[in-house]
Scaffold this motif. Structure first.
Motif, PDB file in Angstrom:
ATOM      1  N   ALA A 204       4.095   2.299  -6.024  1.00 26.87           N
ATOM      2  CA  ALA A 204       5.455   2.715  -6.378  1.00 26.87           C
ATOM      3  C   ALA A 204       6.488   2.007  -5.515  1.00 26.87           C
ATOM      4  O   ALA A 204       7.570   1.646  -5.994  1.00 26.87           O
ATOM      5  N   ASP A 205       6.160   1.801  -4.244  1.00 27.66           N
ATOM      6  CA  ASP A 205       7.090   1.113  -3.341  1.00 27.66           C
ATOM      7  C   ASP A 205       7.376  -0.298  -3.848  1.00 27.66           C
ATOM      8  O   ASP A 205       8.528  -0.755  -3.868  1.00 27.66           O
ATOM      9  N   ALA A 206       6.323  -1.004  -4.260  1.00 29.92           N
ATOM     10  CA  ALA A 206       6.524  -2.352  -4.812  1.00 29.92           C
ATOM     11  C   ALA A 206       7.333  -2.286  -6.100  1.00 29.92           C
ATOM     12  O   ALA A 206       8.216  -3.124  -6.351  1.00 29.92           O
ATOM     13  N   ALA A 207       7.059  -1.264  -6.912  1.00 27.44           N
ATOM     14  CA  ALA A 207       7.744  -1.145  -8.201  1.00 27.44           C
ATOM     15  C   ALA A 207       9.242  -0.940  -8.027  1.00 27.44           C
ATOM     16  O   ALA A 207      10.048  -1.587  -8.716  1.00 27.44           O
ATOM     17  N   VAL A 208       9.644  -0.063  -7.122  1.00 31.50           N
ATOM     18  CA  VAL A 208      11.080   0.220  -6.963  1.00 31.50           C
ATOM     19  C   VAL A 208      11.812  -0.904  -6.245  1.00 31.50           C
ATOM     20  O   VAL A 208      13.040  -0.959  -6.251  1.00 31.50           O
ATOM     21  N   LYS A 209      11.037  -1.816  -5.638  1.00 29.72           N
ATOM     22  CA  LYS A 209      11.660  -2.957  -4.958  1.00 29.72           C
ATOM     23  C   LYS A 209      11.647  -4.213  -5.822  1.00 29.72           C
ATOM     24  O   LYS A 209      11.868  -5.318  -5.323  1.00 29.72           O
ATOM     25  N   GLY A 210      11.377  -4.043  -7.132  1.00 31.19           N
ATOM     26  CA  GLY A 210      11.525  -5.166  -8.047  1.00 31.19           C
ATOM     27  C   GLY A 210      10.301  -5.567  -8.830  1.00 31.19           C
ATOM     28  O   GLY A 210      10.391  -6.418  -9.726  1.00 31.19           O
ATOM     29  N   ALA A 211       9.135  -4.998  -8.510  1.00 30.76           N
ATOM     30  CA  ALA A 211       7.916  -5.390  -9.223  1.00 30.76           C
ATOM     31  C   ALA A 211       7.898  -4.873 -10.653  1.00 30.76           C
ATOM     32  O   ALA A 211       7.176  -5.413 -11.502  1.00 30.76           O
ATOM     33  N   GLU A 212       8.661  -3.832 -10.946  1.00 32.05           N
ATOM     34  CA  GLU A 212       8.748  -3.296 -12.308  1.00 32.05           C
ATOM     35  C   GLU A 212      10.213  -3.199 -12.720  1.00 32.05           C
ATOM     36  O   GLU A 212      11.112  -3.145 -11.876  1.00 32.05           O
ATOM     37  N   ARG A 213      10.424  -3.148 -14.026  1.00 31.28           N
ATOM     38  CA  ARG A 213      11.785  -3.157 -14.563  1.00 31.28           C
ATOM     39  C   ARG A 213      12.513  -1.838 -14.284  1.00 31.28           C
ATOM     40  O   ARG A 213      13.693  -1.828 -13.958  1.00 31.28           O
ATOM     41  N   SER A 214      11.814  -0.703 -14.395  1.00 32.94           N
ATOM     42  CA  SER A 214      12.466   0.600 -14.258  1.00 32.94           C
ATOM     43  C   SER A 214      11.999   1.304 -12.992  1.00 32.94           C
ATOM     44  O   SER A 214      10.883   1.834 -12.936  1.00 32.94           O
ATOM     45  N   ALA A 215      12.868   1.311 -11.965  1.00 34.82           N
ATOM     46  CA  ALA A 215      12.529   1.979 -10.713  1.00 34.82           C
ATOM     47  C   ALA A 215      12.420   3.487 -10.911  1.00 34.82           C
ATOM     48  O   ALA A 215      11.550   4.149 -10.344  1.00 34.82           O
ATOM     49  N   GLY A 216      13.313   4.040 -11.753  1.00 34.52           N
ATOM     50  CA  GLY A 216      13.286   5.471 -12.017  1.00 34.52           C
ATOM     51  C   GLY A 216      11.980   5.907 -12.658  1.00 34.52           C
ATOM     52  O   GLY A 216      11.411   6.944 -12.301  1.00 34.52           O
ATOM     53  N   HIS A 217      11.486   5.099 -13.601  1.00 35.24           N
ATOM     54  CA  HIS A 217      10.216   5.424 -14.258  1.00 35.24           C
ATOM     55  C   HIS A 217       9.070   5.376 -13.249  1.00 35.24           C
ATOM     56  O   HIS A 217       8.151   6.208 -13.290  1.00 35.24           O
ATOM     57  N   ALA A 218       9.117   4.422 -12.326  1.00 38.09           N
ATOM     58  CA  ALA A 218       8.058   4.287 -11.327  1.00 38.09           C
ATOM     59  C   ALA A 218       7.992   5.509 -10.421  1.00 38.09           C
ATOM     60  O   ALA A 218       6.907   5.988 -10.068  1.00 38.09           O
TER      61      ALA A 218
END
Length: 330
Positions: A302-316
């Protein structure tokens, strides 16, 4: 016969005395104490003359010059900062001064206790008849509730126990922030301050909301965790510190999971307060070593996701909450 020791008092008990030592690492309380002392002296005489000295930049004779009686004999307050870096010249001059303080002059020395610099002077002040020592150490969590209650009393505001607990939960990491938050909510609201008042007023505070989500997750309450999370998102909470709150709490759980011994011994070895360790041990009852490792891995993703690895930080973040809360509940 041993000399009597100087009385040790809290910041709100400060009163005029020839020599006052303000000692301890909590600068907010130290500033409060010195401000209160100045206010009390001004009430006694509005003609009070206030002078400041930096003990770390001190030169010979300055203390004697400031303390010497003036032509009009006004009372004097000499505030000495940076006692922890006092020059040899200040220490020697102060030792001479406290042996024979000047009538009508109050000397207040600030020392945070982070080093033993000036120990000879500190010991001398603590043996000086009529001197006071104001203890300004960081407050433990158990002291925060009485502090908050007293702040509200000074502001002549009534608050429920739940409101006081909510304020402390939100701002316990910084006593200056806690005092500021109490003052703000007291000035901006009317009537009794309730827990809901506090929750509504500080809904945008990321740290508070984040840890409320973490608490719900660890309790296995998926519904409450998701509701709290969505409220946070609606008020503009940043997903990055939200995930950081999870990382901090679960790192603490991982540390405690391997700790041996009683609460006191284990807390000291980990650099934690006993109440923190007890709470962590309670929270660990919902985890095995394997599920705790899985949780930490999910937080890393999740940390990677909210820092740009995924499009939607909120969804992560919402996915993380569902994963962790469901695992805990299981």
């Amino acid at each position: 016969m041993a000399a009597a020791s100087t009385p040790k008092i809290s910041w709100e008990q400060i009163s005029p005395a020839p020599v006052v030592l303000v000692f301890g690492k909590e600068s907010f309380l130290a500033d409060r104490a010195i401000q209160r002392l100045r206010g009390l002296l001004l009430l006694e005489d509005p003609e009070l003359e206030v002078n400041d000295l930096d003990a770390g930049q001190y030169s010979d004779g300055a203390l004697e010059l400031l303390a010497s009686p003036s032509l009009f004999d006004e009372p004097r307050l000499i505030r000495v900062s940076n006692g922890v870096k006092a020059t040899d010249a200040f220490i020697e001059d102060a030792l001479r001064y406290i042996a024979a303080p000047v009538d009508g002059t109050t000397l207040v020395i600030r020392h945070d206790g982070s080093t033993v610099r000036g120990k000879k002077l500190l010991d001398a002040v603590r043996r000086t008849p009529g001197a006071l020592e104001v203890v300004c150490q960081p407050l433990g969590r158990g002291d925060m509730i009485p502090f908050a209650r007293n702040e509200l009393r000074l502001l002549e505001r009534d608050a429920t126990p739940g409101a006081i607990a909510a304020l402390v939960d939100a701002f316990a990491s910084d006593i200056a922030e806690l005092a500021s938050a109490i003052r703000q909510v007291a000035l901006d609201t009317e009537g009794q301050i309730t827990e809901q008042t506090v929750r509504t007023y500080y809904a945008g505070r990321v740290e508070t909301t984040a840890f409320a989500v973490v608490d719900a997750v660890i309790a296995g309450d998926v519904a409450r965790a998701l509701v709290t999370l969505r409220q946070a998102v609606a008020t503009g909470a940043d997903p990055v510190p939200m995930v950081a709150a999870f990382a901090m709490r679960f790192r603490q759980l991982a540390k405690v999971s391997g700790a041996q011994g009683g609460d006191g011994q284990a807390a000291r070895s980990l650099g934690m307060q006993e109440w923190q360790l007890r709470n962590a041990r309670r929270d660990l009852r919902g985890y095995t070593d394997a599920s705790l490792c899985d949780a930490i891995e999910a937080i890393a993703v999740a940390d990677a996701a909210v820092k740009g690895a995924e499009r939607s930080a909120g969804h992560a973040v919402e996915r993380l909450v569902r994963q962790l809360a469901a695992r805990t509940a299981a």
